[in-house]
Scaffold this motif. Structure first.
Motif, PDB file in Angstrom:
ATOM      1  N   ARG A   1     -11.567  -7.135  14.778  1.00 28.47           N
ATOM      2  CA  ARG A   1     -12.243  -6.408  15.722  1.00 28.47           C
ATOM      3  C   ARG A   1     -13.563  -5.847  15.465  1.00 28.47           C
ATOM      4  O   ARG A   1     -13.943  -5.770  14.111  1.00 28.47           O
ATOM      5  CB  ARG A   1     -10.919  -5.044  16.004  1.00 28.47           C
ATOM      6  CG  ARG A   1     -11.221  -4.095  14.507  1.00 28.47           C
ATOM      7  CD  ARG A   1     -10.294  -2.817  14.813  1.00 28.47           C
ATOM      8  NE  ARG A   1     -10.221  -2.249  13.457  1.00 28.47           N
ATOM      9  CZ  ARG A   1      -9.177  -1.860  12.775  1.00 28.47           C
ATOM     10  NH1 ARG A   1      -7.988  -2.185  13.288  1.00 28.47           N
ATOM     11  NH2 ARG A   1      -9.330  -1.265  11.732  1.00 28.47           N
TER      12      ARG A   1
ATOM     13  N   ARG B   1       8.023  -6.710   3.419  1.00 30.84           N
ATOM     14  CA  ARG B   1       8.106  -6.194   4.578  1.00 30.84           C
ATOM     15  C   ARG B   1       9.644  -6.255   4.971  1.00 30.84           C
ATOM     16  O   ARG B   1      10.145  -5.511   5.640  1.00 30.84           O
ATOM     17  CB  ARG B   1       7.392  -6.721   5.556  1.00 30.84           C
ATOM     18  CG  ARG B   1       7.257  -6.058   6.805  1.00 30.84           C
ATOM     19  CD  ARG B   1       6.950  -4.370   6.614  1.00 30.84           C
ATOM     20  NE  ARG B   1       5.844  -3.576   6.160  1.00 30.84           N
ATOM     21  CZ  ARG B   1       4.715  -3.398   6.735  1.00 30.84           C
ATOM     22  NH1 ARG B   1       4.566  -3.784   7.990  1.00 30.84           N
ATOM     23  NH2 ARG B   1       3.853  -2.730   6.156  1.00 30.84           N
TER      24      ARG B   1
ATOM     25  N   VAL C   1       0.541  -2.070  17.648  1.00 31.17           N
ATOM     26  CA  VAL C   1      -0.277  -1.126  17.250  1.00 31.17           C
ATOM     27  C   VAL C   1      -1.755  -1.696  16.957  1.00 31.17           C
ATOM     28  O   VAL C   1      -2.686  -0.845  17.437  1.00 31.17           O
ATOM     29  CB  VAL C   1       0.213  -0.716  15.977  1.00 31.17           C
ATOM     30  CG1 VAL C   1       0.334  -1.942  14.901  1.00 31.17           C
ATOM     31  CG2 VAL C   1      -0.582   0.328  15.345  1.00 31.17           C
ATOM     32  N   SER C   2      -1.867  -2.987  16.690  1.00 36.77           N
ATOM     33  CA  SER C   2      -3.296  -3.296  16.617  1.00 36.77           C
ATOM     34  C   SER C   2      -4.227  -3.434  17.968  1.00 36.77           C
ATOM     35  O   SER C   2      -5.477  -3.326  17.973  1.00 36.77           O
ATOM     36  CB  SER C   2      -3.543  -5.049  16.140  1.00 36.77           C
ATOM     37  OG  SER C   2      -2.892  -4.945  14.933  1.00 36.77           O
TER      38      SER C   2
ATOM     39  N   THR D   1      -2.545   6.701   7.028  1.00 37.27           N
ATOM     40  CA  THR D   1      -3.155   6.730   8.412  1.00 37.27           C
ATOM     41  C   THR D   1      -2.550   5.431   9.525  1.00 37.27           C
ATOM     42  O   THR D   1      -2.779   5.618  10.638  1.00 37.27           O
ATOM     43  CB  THR D   1      -4.699   6.374   8.101  1.00 37.27           C
ATOM     44  OG1 THR D   1      -4.993   4.961   7.519  1.00 37.27           O
ATOM     45  CG2 THR D   1      -5.543   7.311   7.206  1.00 37.27           C
ATOM     46  N   GLY D   2      -1.952   4.570   8.740  1.00 40.45           N
ATOM     47  CA  GLY D   2      -1.379   3.474   9.723  1.00 40.45           C
ATOM     48  C   GLY D   2      -0.140   4.378  10.616  1.00 40.45           C
ATOM     49  O   GLY D   2      -0.121   3.940  11.905  1.00 40.45           O
TER      50      GLY D   2
ATOM     51  N   SER E   1      -5.192   0.322  18.166  1.00 39.51           N
ATOM     52  CA  SER E   1      -6.331   0.634  16.906  1.00 39.51           C
ATOM     53  C   SER E   1      -7.535   0.077  17.088  1.00 39.51           C
ATOM     54  O   SER E   1      -8.587   0.535  16.501  1.00 39.51           O
ATOM     55  CB  SER E   1      -5.398   0.225  15.525  1.00 39.51           C
ATOM     56  OG  SER E   1      -5.439  -1.117  15.460  1.00 39.51           O
TER      57      SER E   1
ATOM     58  N   ASP F   1      -6.767  -7.322  13.147  1.00 41.83           N
ATOM     59  CA  ASP F   1      -7.556  -6.028  12.714  1.00 41.83           C
ATOM     60  C   ASP F   1      -8.870  -6.507  11.805  1.00 41.83           C
ATOM     61  O   ASP F   1      -9.645  -5.830  11.585  1.00 41.83           O
ATOM     62  CB  ASP F   1      -6.356  -5.446  11.225  1.00 41.83           C
ATOM     63  CG  ASP F   1      -5.327  -4.894  11.719  1.00 41.83           C
ATOM     64  OD1 ASP F   1      -5.121  -4.241  13.072  1.00 41.83           O
ATOM     65  OD2 ASP F   1      -4.436  -4.594  11.142  1.00 41.83           O
TER      66      ASP F   1
ATOM     67  N   LYS G   1       0.724  -1.185   0.003  1.00 44.43           N
ATOM     68  CA  LYS G   1      -0.040  -0.235   0.034  1.00 44.43           C
ATOM     69  C   LYS G   1       0.953   1.157   0.094  1.00 44.43           C
ATOM     70  O   LYS G   1       0.586   2.178  -0.716  1.00 44.43           O
ATOM     71  CB  LYS G   1      -0.893   0.071   1.458  1.00 44.43           C
ATOM     72  CG  LYS G   1      -1.962  -0.995   1.340  1.00 44.43           C
ATOM     73  CD  LYS G   1      -3.027  -0.706   2.495  1.00 44.43           C
ATOM     74  CE  LYS G   1      -2.441  -0.608   3.651  1.00 44.43           C
ATOM     75  NZ  LYS G   1      -1.834  -1.996   4.274  1.00 44.43           N
TER      76      LYS G   1
HETATM   77  O1  C5P Z   1      -0.708   0.389   7.635  1.00 44.28           O
HETATM   78  P1  C5P Z   1       0.245  -0.029   8.757  1.00 44.28           P
HETATM   79  O2  C5P Z   1       0.942  -1.333   8.732  1.00 44.28           O
HETATM   80  O3  C5P Z   1       1.181   1.014   9.136  1.00 44.28           O
HETATM   81  O4  C5P Z   1      -0.687   0.027   9.903  1.00 44.28           O
HETATM   82  C1  C5P Z   1      -0.494  -0.401  11.262  1.00 44.28           C
HETATM   83  C2  C5P Z   1      -1.650  -0.632  11.906  1.00 44.28           C
HETATM   84  O5  C5P Z   1      -2.692   0.408  12.228  1.00 44.28           O
HETATM   85  C3  C5P Z   1      -2.658  -1.766  11.470  1.00 44.28           C
HETATM   86  O6  C5P Z   1      -2.116  -3.088  11.593  1.00 44.28           O
HETATM   87  C4  C5P Z   1      -4.020  -1.471  12.085  1.00 44.28           C
HETATM   88  O7  C5P Z   1      -3.984  -2.322  13.462  1.00 44.28           O
HETATM   89  C5  C5P Z   1      -4.043  -0.141  12.114  1.00 44.28           C
HETATM   90  N1  C5P Z   1      -4.651   0.857  11.169  1.00 44.28           N
HETATM   91  C6  C5P Z   1      -6.098   0.710  11.392  1.00 44.28           C
HETATM   92  N2  C5P Z   1      -6.892   1.669  10.474  1.00 44.28           N
HETATM   93  C7  C5P Z   1      -6.234   2.205   9.428  1.00 44.28           C
HETATM   94  C8  C5P Z   1      -4.820   2.110   9.295  1.00 44.28           C
HETATM   95  C9  C5P Z   1      -3.984   1.237  10.683  1.00 44.28           C
HETATM   96  O8  C5P Z   1      -6.380   0.192  12.081  1.00 44.28           O
HETATM   97  N3  C5P Z   1      -6.885   3.089   8.740  1.00 44.28           N
END
Ligand code: C5P
Length: 223
Positions: A187, A156, A98-99, A31-32, A102, A184, A13
């Protein structure tokens, strides 16, 4: 115009979003990086990743910002509360956490509001998990980008090697990707799911340039 690019971790992405934005003269919003910044701030300040009220307050009160170089839509640096966390939010520690940060509706509500505000300021390629479903359901172009688990882990690892941050152990990265996808997708609030009107693109076996061209063509047709 908004081009929404959603999909699981490591599907390409970021690379695709930056290149599409560059080709079309759009801005980019990762947004991540915002969710990662909240997780970083919580860990740094000893806030539990299960404390939804405290995490929501961080998301509402601690400003997240990006710096840009002229002519480059990809952000150069990410800041939270004035601290440069560009490298720190890409570590294996944040990948693992992070998950949990989020999943809280309080966090998502605050960040979605900021994402909508940023996206309303111009033409944007916005990448994430819920962009086409929740943040910008009216986006003119919606893509759900996937690739096989192994392909995503390979990419990655290569990305982490180039950046010099994060794990470069294939098995560790693969396990993290699979675990994070499960969290993700499972949830309750804004799970990772393709919008019904999104174009699903499996990038396995395609070159990045082919994917970029396909999305640029969709944007030209929509514009
Ligand atoms: O895209 P990236 O791997 O950096 O995102 C990190 C984490 O942020 C994802 O695994 C998810 O838990 C959360 N995320 C989300 N919603 C988004 C972008 C990321 O929940 N729009």
């Amino acid at each position: 115009m908004i081009i929404a690019i959603d999909g699981p971790s490591g599907a390409g992405k970021s690379t695709v979003s930056k290149s599409v934005a560059k080709a079309l003269g759009f801005n980019c919003l990762d947004t991540g990086a915002m969710y990662r910044s909240i997780a970083w701030y919580a860990l740094e300040h000893g806030v539990s990743l299960e404390d939804s009220a405290a995490l929501g307050e961080i998301a509402r009160e601690r400003a997240i910002s990006f710096s840009h170089e002229p002519g480059n839509p990809a952000p150069k640096q990410v800041f939270i509360d004035g601290v440069d966390v560009t490298g720190d939010i890409r570590t294996a520690r944040i990948d693992r956490s992070v998950s949990s940060a989020s999943k809280h509706p309080e966090v998502r509500e605050a960040l979605v509001e900021q994402q909508r505000r940023i996206g309303s300021q111009g033409d944007y390629v916005v990448e994430g998990r819920d962009i086409g479903t929740v943040v910008f359901p009216q986006a003119e172009v919606k893509v759900f980008l996937t690739a096989s688990n192994e392909e995503r882990a390979r990419r990655r690892v290569a990305q982490n090697e180039t950046r010099g941050v994060g794990s470069v152990d294939f098995d560790e990265v693969l396990a993290d990707i699979v675990r994070r996808d499960e969290l993700d997708s499972a949830r309750e609030t804004s799970p990772l799911v393709a919008a019904v009107d999104a174009k699903c693109i499996d990038s396995t076996g395609f070159t990045i340039d082919e994917i970029i061209e396909q999305i640029c063509a969709m944007a030209r047709a929509a514009g």
